[in-house]
Scaffold this active site. Structure first.
Site, PDB file in Angstrom:
ATOM      1  N   ARG A  96      70.722  49.881  76.310  1.00 45.20           N
ATOM      2  CA  ARG A  96      70.175  49.527  77.606  1.00 45.20           C
ATOM      3  C   ARG A  96      70.094  50.769  78.484  1.00 45.20           C
ATOM      4  O   ARG A  96      70.959  51.652  78.398  1.00 45.20           O
ATOM      5  CB  ARG A  96      71.146  48.523  78.247  1.00 45.20           C
ATOM      6  CG  ARG A  96      70.741  47.981  79.593  1.00 45.20           C
ATOM      7  CD  ARG A  96      69.592  47.050  79.486  1.00 45.20           C
ATOM      8  NE  ARG A  96      69.442  46.214  80.675  1.00 45.20           N
ATOM      9  CZ  ARG A  96      68.316  45.550  80.926  1.00 45.20           C
ATOM     10  NH1 ARG A  96      67.282  45.608  80.102  1.00 45.20           N
ATOM     11  NH2 ARG A  96      68.227  44.786  81.995  1.00 45.20           N
TER      12      ARG A  96
ATOM     13  N   THR B  99      58.010  42.617  77.567  1.00 42.52           N
ATOM     14  CA  THR B  99      59.126  43.104  76.776  1.00 42.52           C
ATOM     15  C   THR B  99      58.690  42.759  75.378  1.00 42.52           C
ATOM     16  O   THR B  99      57.659  42.124  75.199  1.00 42.52           O
ATOM     17  CB  THR B  99      60.389  42.334  77.201  1.00 42.52           C
ATOM     18  OG1 THR B  99      60.717  42.735  78.523  1.00 42.52           O
ATOM     19  CG2 THR B  99      61.588  42.551  76.312  1.00 42.52           C
TER      20      THR B  99
ATOM     21  N   THR C 225      62.594  46.732  75.823  1.00 40.98           N
ATOM     22  CA  THR C 225      61.826  46.483  77.042  1.00 40.98           C
ATOM     23  C   THR C 225      61.618  47.716  77.913  1.00 40.98           C
ATOM     24  O   THR C 225      62.437  48.645  77.913  1.00 40.98           O
ATOM     25  CB  THR C 225      62.544  45.402  77.898  1.00 40.98           C
ATOM     26  OG1 THR C 225      61.749  45.097  79.037  1.00 40.98           O
ATOM     27  CG2 THR C 225      63.907  45.849  78.354  1.00 40.98           C
TER      28      THR C 225
ATOM     29  N   ASN D  40      60.846  46.521  80.940  1.00 41.59           N
ATOM     30  CA  ASN D  40      60.985  45.492  81.970  1.00 41.59           C
ATOM     31  C   ASN D  40      59.620  44.903  82.289  1.00 41.59           C
ATOM     32  O   ASN D  40      59.145  44.043  81.565  1.00 41.59           O
ATOM     33  CB  ASN D  40      61.694  45.994  83.218  1.00 41.59           C
ATOM     34  CG  ASN D  40      62.116  44.814  84.083  1.00 41.59           C
ATOM     35  OD1 ASN D  40      62.190  43.686  83.590  1.00 41.59           O
ATOM     36  ND2 ASN D  40      62.379  45.039  85.349  1.00 41.59           N
TER      37      ASN D  40
ATOM     38  N   SER E 183      70.864  42.252  81.657  1.00 44.82           N
ATOM     39  CA  SER E 183      69.634  41.848  80.964  1.00 44.82           C
ATOM     40  C   SER E 183      69.716  40.382  80.588  1.00 44.82           C
ATOM     41  O   SER E 183      70.799  39.784  80.576  1.00 44.82           O
ATOM     42  CB  SER E 183      69.502  42.685  79.692  1.00 44.82           C
ATOM     43  OG  SER E 183      68.429  42.226  78.900  1.00 44.82           O
TER      44      SER E 183
ATOM     45  N   GLY F 171      60.344  37.740  78.056  1.00 42.77           N
ATOM     46  CA  GLY F 171      60.136  36.661  79.028  1.00 42.77           C
ATOM     47  C   GLY F 171      61.099  36.659  80.198  1.00 42.77           C
ATOM     48  O   GLY F 171      61.249  35.634  80.856  1.00 42.77           O
ATOM     49  N   GLY F 172      61.758  37.793  80.487  1.00 39.13           N
ATOM     50  CA  GLY F 172      62.688  37.793  81.623  1.00 39.13           C
ATOM     51  C   GLY F 172      63.725  36.699  81.417  1.00 39.13           C
ATOM     52  O   GLY F 172      64.181  36.476  80.292  1.00 39.13           O
TER      53      GLY F 172
HETATM   54  O1  DON Z   1      66.278  42.875  80.239  1.00 39.10           O
HETATM   55  C1  DON Z   1      65.701  41.937  80.789  1.00 39.10           C
HETATM   56  O2  DON Z   1      66.198  40.844  80.918  1.00 39.10           O
HETATM   57  C2  DON Z   1      64.305  42.137  81.322  1.00 39.10           C
HETATM   58  N1  DON Z   1      64.081  43.523  81.582  1.00 39.10           N
HETATM   59  C3  DON Z   1      63.325  41.567  80.366  1.00 39.10           C
HETATM   60  C4  DON Z   1      61.935  41.598  80.933  1.00 39.10           C
HETATM   61  C5  DON Z   1      60.985  40.790  80.165  1.00 39.10           C
HETATM   62  O3  DON Z   1      61.311  40.128  79.218  1.00 39.10           O
HETATM   63  C6  DON Z   1      59.607  40.794  80.626  1.00 39.10           C
HETATM   64  N2  DON Z   1      58.768  40.187  79.634  1.00 39.10           N
HETATM   65  N3  DON Z   1      58.118  39.315  79.402  1.00 39.10           N
END
Ligand code: DON
Length: 524
Positions: free
Chosen positions: A65, A334, A352, A354, A405, A427-428
């Site tokens: 990370r 990501t 990612t 981000n 994350s 997907g955040g």
């Molecule tokens: O690490 C995380 O949780 C975020 N940076 C992930 C971001 C993400 O999945 C965006 N994508 N669709």
């Protein structure tokens, strides 16, 4: 079997397996290939996690990370009124120290079998020229304005200020050079040598914080994976600084207490699952952060007795409200890929920048984008970030700290402890709930992997207090029934996750790339 978000990267992974490489060799090669062909998620300018299980059953978790630069401070992203600014999302201040090159090299040193240069060679070939397909052309088009703000990004990604049309032969000469340097000299050139110089020069150009010292100090870290038990299966997933394993664990522990779950798509099912998600996210947002900076009650959060307490507080007929908050942004980008080699070694990798195309900043002369991972911190504790997540002091910004994350690369074992599934997604915050739902769909709803991945998904993250569902994903009657129970229903237009999953079935290995996106699954 390799499943990734780009057919060319999937092909690279399979080629490496056919050369005799193992899952980690293939994972490294796929990572570098994705940097070239999937620049919106990339990423040598970002970071990620690997959950790996050897055929012999040893499970490890690697944390590469990004880390905040040493000069980062608690309030660097709030204005004088205490409100979050866009600086955690766009531009040079948004970047954490990239971890990918260190992490991939660390994984290769521990488990790799093929020469390092062999794993980077396919990416170099792709950077010398590959044809842009329609999915990637669309992605660039949708972030055109972000990229146009930064000269090196504009030059690299845009043709006359527009996305390259599908069919364009795309050459990335600066990236060829960068990859060749990494191939020749390993992470040293990235963290101490020529590439480090270019990153620092880029930071100085745009008022960013990353210094030579920050780069020199960066290390990938081995972590103890989260091990969960769910209805006789064992699930390994990512520990902090990812919230993925813990939050999924709380959700599954709560749901395991019901002898069986209601049928898929019913109001009763959506209610139970989202109420479990809500409770798990409340804990996530309050407690979790970088384990090197905060103490976390992980044993308690993951105990079955704590889950029983949370379960007892779920009213079967009514949603439990949480205080209203502003709504969040939409999922960005990501990428996750899953690999199983012929020996049965498995790698689940989520990585990612981000947001789509990260901070928007390309390192001038080096040809790669930098992340905007600083926004994953609670840049203003108590206020929503770009995913609408409202998080606390445990995840506040501090120098050298890793931002929390949601990435949830996961490996599932069957009741005989043999490899059953490898799964993950971007997907955040919906990462956690998407991975959890694929597992529930397979284990509880007895769906095939293809159906489990395709099935419409729901999401709840405590705040904002909304029950999301994918467009058309629930019947009108179900939506009305949930509204009557007090759920604030929110139909999301965008996709929820891009799952890349592999499953062992009686008929052999099955790989599924999410039908929501243009990825690729390939085995031999
Ligand atoms: O690490 C995380 O949780 C975020 N940076 C992930 C971001 C993400 O999945 C965006 N994508 N669709």
């Amino acid at each position: 079997m390799v499943v990734s978000a780009h057919p060319l990267a999937t092909q690279v992974g399979v080629d490496i397996l056919k050369l005799g490489g193992n899952a980690i060799d293939a994972a490294v090669a796929v990572a570098f290939a994705l940097e070239v062909v999937l620049p919106d998620a990339g990423n040598i300018g970002g970071g990620g996690f690997i959950v790996h299980r050897t055929a012999g059953g040893e499970v490890t978790a690697l944390d590469y990370r990004e880390a905040a630069p040493a000069a980062a401070t608690h309030d660097m992203f709030v204005d004088s009124a205490g409100n979050p600014t866009k600086k955690s999302e766009v531009g040079h201040l948004a970047s954490g120290v990239p971890g990918s090159v260190a992490g991939l090299h660390e994984a290769w040193q521990k488990y790799g079998t093929l020469p390092w240069a062999t794993l980077i060679a396919p990416a170099i070939r792709l950077a010398q020229g590959h044809v842009v397909d329609s999915a990637r052309s669309r992605e660039i088009a949708s972030d055109r304005e972000l990229l146009a703000q930064f000269p090196a990004s504009r030059e690299l990604y845009l043709v006359h200020d527009s996305a390259p049309p599908p069919g364009t032969l795309w050459r990335q000469p600066d990236l060829v050079r960068t990859l060749q340097l990494i191939s020749d000299s390993g992470p040293d050139v990235f963290y101490r040598g020529q590439i480090a110089d270019l990153i620092v020069a880029e930071m100085q150009r745009g008022g960013g914080l990353i210094t030579k010292d920050d780069l020199r100090r960066y290390r990938a870290k081995w972590r103890t994976p989260i091990a969960l038990s769910y209805r006789g299966h064992t699930i390994y997933s990512m520990p902090p600084p990812s919230s993925g394993g813990v939050t999924m664990g709380e959700i599954l522990n709560i749901l395991e207490g019901y002898d069986s779950l209601p049928a898929f798509g019913t109001a009763a099912y959506v209610h139970l699952v989202t109420e479990a998600m809500r409770r798990a996210f409340i804990d996530r947002n309050r407690w979790l952060g970088d384990p090197d900076f905060v103490d976390m009650p992980l044993d308690r959060l993951l105990s079955k007795s704590y889950a029983a307490t949370l379960r007892s507080q779920i009213d079967p007929k009514h949603a439990t409200p949480t205080p209203p908050q502003a709504a969040g942004g939409e999922p960005m980008h990501t990428t996750h890929y899953s690999i199983v080699d012929s020996q049965g070694n498995a790698a689940a990798v989520t990585t990612t920048l981000n947001g789509g195309f990260g901070s928007g900043v390309t390192v001038t002369g080096a040809g790669f984008l930098l992340n905007n991972e600083m926004d994953d911190f609670a840049s203003a504790p108590g206020k929503p970030n770009m995913y609408g997540l409202v998080q606390g002091e445990a995840n506040a910004v501090a120098g050298n700290k890793r931002m929390l994350s949601a990435m949830t690369p996961s490996i599932v074992l069957d009741s005989a402890s043999s490899l059953e599934m490898v799964v993950g997604t971007p997907g955040g915050p919906t990462i956690i709930t998407s991975v959890t739902q694929v597992i529930l769909n397979v284990l509880d709803q007895k769906m095939s992997l293809a159906d489990a991945v395709a099935a419409p998904r729901i999401h709840h993250q405590a705040l904002p207090d909304q029950t999301y569902y994918e467009h058309g994903g629930l019947s009108d009657a179900t939506v009305r029934a949930l509204q009557a129970m007090g759920h604030k229903m929110d139909e999301r237009r965008g996709r929820s996750g891009i799952i890349a999953a592999i499953q062992k079935t009686a008929g052999g290995w099955v790989g599924v790339a999410d039908p929501r996106y243009a990825g690729g699954a390939l085995g031999y």
